[in-house]
Design an enzyme around this catalytic site. Structure first.
Site, PDB file in Angstrom:
ATOM      1  N   GLU A  31       7.064  -7.260 -16.812  1.00  0.00           N
ATOM      2  CA  GLU A  31       7.110  -5.799 -16.919  1.00  0.00           C
ATOM      3  C   GLU A  31       8.590  -5.436 -16.946  1.00  0.00           C
ATOM      4  O   GLU A  31       9.297  -5.603 -15.954  1.00  0.00           O
ATOM      5  CB  GLU A  31       6.402  -5.140 -15.736  1.00  0.00           C
ATOM      6  CG  GLU A  31       6.178  -3.647 -15.957  1.00  0.00           C
ATOM      7  CD  GLU A  31       6.947  -2.791 -14.985  1.00  0.00           C
ATOM      8  OE1 GLU A  31       7.840  -2.049 -15.459  1.00  0.00           O
ATOM      9  OE2 GLU A  31       6.670  -2.850 -13.788  1.00  0.00           O
TER      10      GLU A  31
ATOM     11  N   CYS B 286      10.509   2.865 -13.820  1.00  0.00           N
ATOM     12  CA  CYS B 286      10.369   2.221 -15.133  1.00  0.00           C
ATOM     13  C   CYS B 286       9.458   3.030 -16.054  1.00  0.00           C
ATOM     14  O   CYS B 286       9.636   3.027 -17.266  1.00  0.00           O
ATOM     15  CB  CYS B 286       9.852   0.797 -14.975  1.00  0.00           C
ATOM     16  SG  CYS B 286       8.317   0.661 -14.037  1.00  0.00           S
TER      17      CYS B 286
END
Length: 495
Positions: A242, A276
């Site tokens: 990720e 994020c």
């Protein structure tokens, strides 16, 4: 004098401090490559014991860990606040979500990963089939600092539920939180080192990649992800990544503007923009653009900044401040306007909310991950243009759409791993949904059923239960058998 918040190694110990005050958060022995290797070997033996407990045994222990975290949530949130500087309320919200994910993984692992029968097909009807999922063994987890509880547990909790032992390398910015998770797990599972931490800087993460682990879960920047991938490639170690994001929100003409502005401010500025999946770009249809900008600026302008009882805390990683400043200054130099904040909003260790308009699409503030409390808002002719611009980014992690008639169709076409309709960031709090990106935002999934399967190998098993009606897989075939196979194939598939 050492800068507050910057991790340092002294006398073999990693020292972690608060990014605003420099207050000591903890210090931990640094692991070298040999220590990492020994941790992995301990984990390999522990993994056999842990897998042997079965789903029921693991569930009981994971639920006890969940209960411990819930009962000590104030302690955990306080430690996260000390180490990252994030507001306590944000740390509590993060911990609640992590606890919910752990609960779901523990309760659903057997349903998702348990052995099951699979239907056969007529050409091989003489065989029964079953599918089972087996743990990898030892999973390495390299976690981030911005959400040091939720994000690592999105891998750790699911890997443990799937039957793996875990060796975690917490971010050097948040080693105390990472160690707290390991130590509290050991309180409820004292028998074996099923969950361990190896502390240190980037070289410790590199050693973990090369340590013989069976799979790695990494969360961090796209640049670092490529380095991690290269290290794992040396041993063909599979991994889930990720990486960075540059998430966009699309606001259509029929959107509820008050709700859109409220959610956009949250999505852009929560955790001081150090998210994020944070909203960094907004594309707004021209008829509602001016009203939307006004509503965003009004709400963002009310946010407070500071260490205690504030909406936004300090920038946890001091080096990031230079990137944030550069993106704001570049946007203004290219003709953008700061309708809130601007270059003067950068006041280390804090950055105040900044809203930029009229920023060219080739500016750094639009193209690159800022990871700070900034938002660019762009006027577009309609939702189609908004979608085109949103999809042009190299990152494709999450996103959001606000509207009524077209929102679902637009969300389906947004290039991203997750999309929220009439909200922002909400998918991360859904344990039933997978979480992960596309393109430079990574691959593989954590969370949900896909997240459980990410940490298990699928194994197919067949068993003969009678003679073959169509004996294809044998050298004992006769011309009559071949004729029967041909006729059956035409009958079944020739129409």
């Amino acid at each position: 004098m050492h800068a507050p918040g910057v991790p340092r190694v002294s006398d073999g110990e990693l020292i972690s401090t608060n990014p605003a005050t420099g207050e000591l958060a903890g210090q931990f022995p640094v692991a070298d490559a040999d220590a990492v290797g020994r941790a992995v070997e301990r984990a390999r033996l522990a993994a056999e014991w842990w897998a042997g407990l079965g789903f029921a045994g693991r569930r009981a222990r994971l639920l006890r860990w969940r209960a411990l975290m819930a009962n000590r949530i104030t302690e955990l949130a306080g430690l996260s606040h000390l180490e990252t500087g994030k507001p306590v309320v944000e740390a509590v919200v993060e911990a609640v979500s992590a606890i919910d994910h752990l609960d779901w993984a523990a309760r659903n692992a057997k349903r998702v990963l348990g052995r099951r029968r699979v239907r056969s097909r007529l050409p091989v009807a003489e065989f029964s089939a079953r599918l089972e999922y087996q743990p990898f063994g030892v999973v390495g987890v390299i976690g981030p600092w911005n959400y040091p509880v939720l994000t690592p547990l999105g891998s750790i909790g699911y890997a443990l539920a799937a039957g793996n032992a875990v060796v975690s390398k917490p971010s050097e910015y948040t080693p105390a939180v990472g160690q707290w998770l390991v130590d509290t797990f050991a309180e409820v599972v004292p028998e074996q080192p099923v969950l361990q931490a190896v502390q240190g800087l980037g070289d410790v993460g590199a050693a973990l990649c090369r340590s013989g682990i069976d799979k790695l879960a990494f969360t961090g920047s796209t640049r670092t992800a490529k380095v991690v991938m290269a290290a794992c490639a040396e041993t063909l170690t599979p991994l889930v990544i990720e990486a960075g994001g540059k998430d966009a929100v699309i606001v259509d003409t029929d959107a509820d503007l008050d709700a859109a502005a409220e959610a956009c401010v949250w999505g852009a500025f929560t955790n001081a923009g150090q998210t994020c999946i944070g909203i960094e770009r907004a594309y707004v249809a021209a008829p509602v653009y001016d009203a939307f900008v006004d509503k965003v600026v009004t709400r963002a302008g009310r946010l407070t900044v500071g260490l205690d009882d504030a909406d936004l805390g300090p920038i946890t990683m001091p080096d990031q401040i230079a990137t944030i400043r550069r993106h704001i200054e570049d946007a203004v130099e290219r003709g953008g306007r700061a309708v809130l904040g601007g270059p003067d909003a950068v006041r280390p260790p804090y950055v105040h909310p900044t809203v930029l308009v009229d920023v060219p699409e080739d500016a750094e503030a639009v193209r690159e991950e800022t990871f700070g409390p900034t938002l660019t808002i762009s006027r577009v002719s309609d939702a189609e243009e908004a979608l085109t611009r949103a999809n042009a980014a190299q990152y494709a992690l999450g996103g959001a759409v606000f509207g009524r008639r077209r929102a679902t169709r637009i969300a389906a076409r947004m290039r991203s791993g997750m999309t929220a309709i009439n909200s922002t960031l909400t998918f991360v709090g859904m344990p039933t949904l997978p979480f992960g990106g596309v393109g430079n935002s990574g691959f593989g999934r954590i969370h949900g059923a896909d997240g459980l399967r990410e940490f298990a190998r699928s194994k197919a098993v067949t068993r003969r239960r009678g003679p073959s009606l169509l004996p294809a897989m044998t050298f004992e075939r006769t011309p009559a058998h071949l004729d029967r196979i041909v006729k059956a194939t035409k009958l079944m598939y020739g129409r």
